[in-house]
Design a protein around this motif. Structure first.
Motif, PDB file in Angstrom:
ATOM      1  N   ALA A 170       0.232 -22.765  62.494  1.00 15.96           N
ATOM      2  CA  ALA A 170      -0.069 -23.008  61.327  1.00 15.96           C
ATOM      3  C   ALA A 170      -0.705 -24.276  61.944  1.00 15.96           C
ATOM      4  N   LYS A 171      -1.644 -24.538  61.069  1.00 17.14           N
ATOM      5  CA  LYS A 171      -2.392 -25.681  61.429  1.00 17.14           C
ATOM      6  C   LYS A 171      -1.629 -27.514  61.435  1.00 17.14           C
ATOM      7  N   ALA A 172      -2.130 -28.103  61.944  1.00 15.36           N
ATOM      8  CA  ALA A 172      -1.953 -29.957  61.843  1.00 15.36           C
ATOM      9  C   ALA A 172      -2.627 -29.860  59.803  1.00 15.36           C
ATOM     10  N   GLY A 173      -1.328 -29.930  59.569  1.00 11.64           N
ATOM     11  CA  GLY A 173      -2.134 -30.818  57.901  1.00 11.64           C
ATOM     12  C   GLY A 173      -1.402 -29.515  56.576  1.00 11.64           C
ATOM     13  N   ASP A 174      -0.910 -28.019  57.720  1.00 11.40           N
ATOM     14  CA  ASP A 174      -0.297 -27.085  56.890  1.00 11.40           C
ATOM     15  C   ASP A 174       1.126 -27.937  55.945  1.00 11.40           C
ATOM     16  N   VAL A 175       1.660 -26.778  55.332  1.00  8.31           N
ATOM     17  CA  VAL A 175       2.970 -27.662  54.705  1.00  8.31           C
ATOM     18  C   VAL A 175       3.360 -26.499  54.886  1.00  8.31           C
ATOM     19  N   LEU A 176       4.910 -25.979  55.172  1.00 13.66           N
ATOM     20  CA  LEU A 176       5.699 -24.628  55.023  1.00 13.66           C
ATOM     21  C   LEU A 176       6.399 -24.244  54.020  1.00 13.66           C
ATOM     22  N   PHE A 177       6.494 -23.611  52.830  1.00  8.88           N
ATOM     23  CA  PHE A 177       7.829 -24.404  52.003  1.00  8.88           C
ATOM     24  C   PHE A 177       8.864 -22.940  52.257  1.00  8.88           C
ATOM     25  N   PHE A 178       9.875 -23.064  51.893  1.00  7.46           N
ATOM     26  CA  PHE A 178      11.328 -21.795  52.368  1.00  7.46           C
ATOM     27  C   PHE A 178      12.458 -22.637  51.914  1.00  7.46           C
ATOM     28  N   ASN A 179      12.797 -21.541  51.180  1.00  7.50           N
ATOM     29  CA  ASN A 179      14.287 -21.228  50.647  1.00  7.50           C
ATOM     30  C   ASN A 179      15.070 -21.888  51.447  1.00  7.50           C
ATOM     31  N   TYR A 180      16.136 -22.459  51.280  1.00  7.23           N
ATOM     32  CA  TYR A 180      17.310 -22.915  52.074  1.00  7.23           C
ATOM     33  C   TYR A 180      18.217 -21.692  51.809  1.00  7.23           C
ATOM     34  N   LEU A 181      18.152 -20.532  51.403  1.00  7.51           N
ATOM     35  CA  LEU A 181      18.964 -19.518  51.853  1.00  7.51           C
ATOM     36  C   LEU A 181      18.298 -18.585  53.041  1.00  7.51           C
TER      37      LEU A 181
END
Length: 261
Positions: free
Chosen positions: A187-198
Motif C-alpha cells: 500500500a501507499k501512504a493514504g491507502d486504507v486496508l479494510f478487513f473483517n475481524y475474523l
C-alpha cells in the motif's frame, strides 16, 4: 467511494484495499501527531514495548524488536477524530457494514526502521467477539508499506472459517499459519486496508530503513451485540454514520475508577 464489485470482493474475501482515501496533507498531519504521541510517552511512565511474545521467534530475536502501540489515538490528537469520520471513510464503511456505523476503538501501530517487530497471524475476534460479525478494521497507512518494511498479510476468505482457537488468545499457531501463507497488501501512504475481524492477518518484521506507521480504527453496526465482556476503550460508541436506534439497550457500560498510581 467503492464500486459494487469492490464491496462484493470484501464480502467474499474478507478484506479490501482502498486507494487514496486520505490526501498528503491529511497524512502529514497524522504522521506528526503519531510522533508527538511517542515523544510524550517516552517522557512518561506509559512508554513500553508492545512486541508480541511467543515461540514464533527466538527470545533473543524478540528482545531486539520494537512495536509501539497506543489505544484511543482520537483522544490524543484531533486529526484522528477527523480521520475516523472522514467522508471518504464513511462512504466505504456504509457499503461494507451498512447505513449505521459506530466506532469501537482506535489505535496506532508503529514499526521502527530495521527493528520493527512482526505480528504473527491472528484474528481480532478473540479480543471483542460480537454476534453478527460486522466488526471490521480500517488500517490507515501513514507510510508506504511493502514486504520489506512489514506490510500486512491477509488470508483471503479466512473470515468464512469462523472463530479459530488461538495460542493464549493472542495469535494462531505459526506452524499452521505462517505469515508467508498470507497475501501481502502492498500500500501507499493514504491507502486504507479494510478487513473483517475474523480475517486472518499478520505482518513480518520491518527490515528496511523506513518506518511503517499505521492508525487503525475498528467499526461495527451499533446493533451488533457483544458476546461477552470485552476490554473497554474510551470513545466506544461514537456514531460515524446513521443512527443508534437501540442506544439504551446496547450502550457501553463502564465504571470510572480513581487511580492514584
Amino acid at each position: 467511494m467503492i464500486s459494487r464489485e469492490e464491496a462484493n470482493f470484501y464480502q467474499e474475501n474478507g478484506y479490501l484495499l482502498v486507494r487514496d482515501v486520505f490526501n498528503p496533507d491529511e497524512i502529514k498531519e497524522m504522521r506528526n501527531a503519531v510522533d508527538l504521541i511517542i515523544s510524550r510517552a517516552a517522557q512518561s511512565k506509559f512508554d513500553k514495548n508492545h512486541t508480541w511474545e511467543g515461540d514464533y521467534l527466538g527470545d533473543e530475536d524478540v528482545r531486539k524488536l520494537v512495536l509501539k502501540g497506543f489505544h484511543e489515538v482520537h483522544y490524543h490528537h484531533a486529526s484522528f477524530n477527523r480521520a475516523a469520520v472522514h467522508p471518504n471513510m464513511v462512504a466505504v464503511l456504509q457499503q461494507l457494514i451498512g447505513p449505521n456505523v459506530q466506532l469501537h476503538h482506535s489505535k496506532m501501530l508503529v514499526k521502527p526502521p530495521e527493528k520493527g517487530a512482526a505480528f504473527p497471524m491472528h484474528q481480532d475476534y478473540p479480543y471483542f467477539p460480537h454476534t453478527r460479525h460486522t466488526m471490521l478494521a480500517a488500517s490507515v497507512h501513514l507510510d508506504d508499506a511493502d514486504e520489506e518494511n512489514g506490510c500486512l498479510h491477509v488470508i483471503p476468505g479466512s473470515h468464512k472459517e469462523g472463530a479459530l482457537p488461538h495460542v493464549g488468545k493472542h495469535y494462531l499457531d505459526h506452524r499452521t499459519y505462517p505469515i508467508s501463507l498470507g497475501t501481502p497488501c502492498v500500500a501507499k501512504a493514504g491507502d486504507v486496508l479494510f478487513f473483517n475481524y475474523l480475517t486472518i492477518h499478520g505482518s513480518n518484521v520491518n527490515r528496511s530503513a523506513r518506518p511503517r506507521r499505521n492508525v487503525l480504527f475498528q467499526y461495527r453496526d451499533p446493533q451488533d451485540e457483544p458476546l461477552m465482556e470485552t476490554h473497554f476503550d474510551w470513545g466506544m460508541g461514537l456514531m460515524v454514520a446513521g443512527e443508534n436506534a437501540d442506544y439504551f439497550r446496547f450502550r457501553e457500560r463502564f465504571a470510572v475508577r480513581n487511580n492514584k498510581d
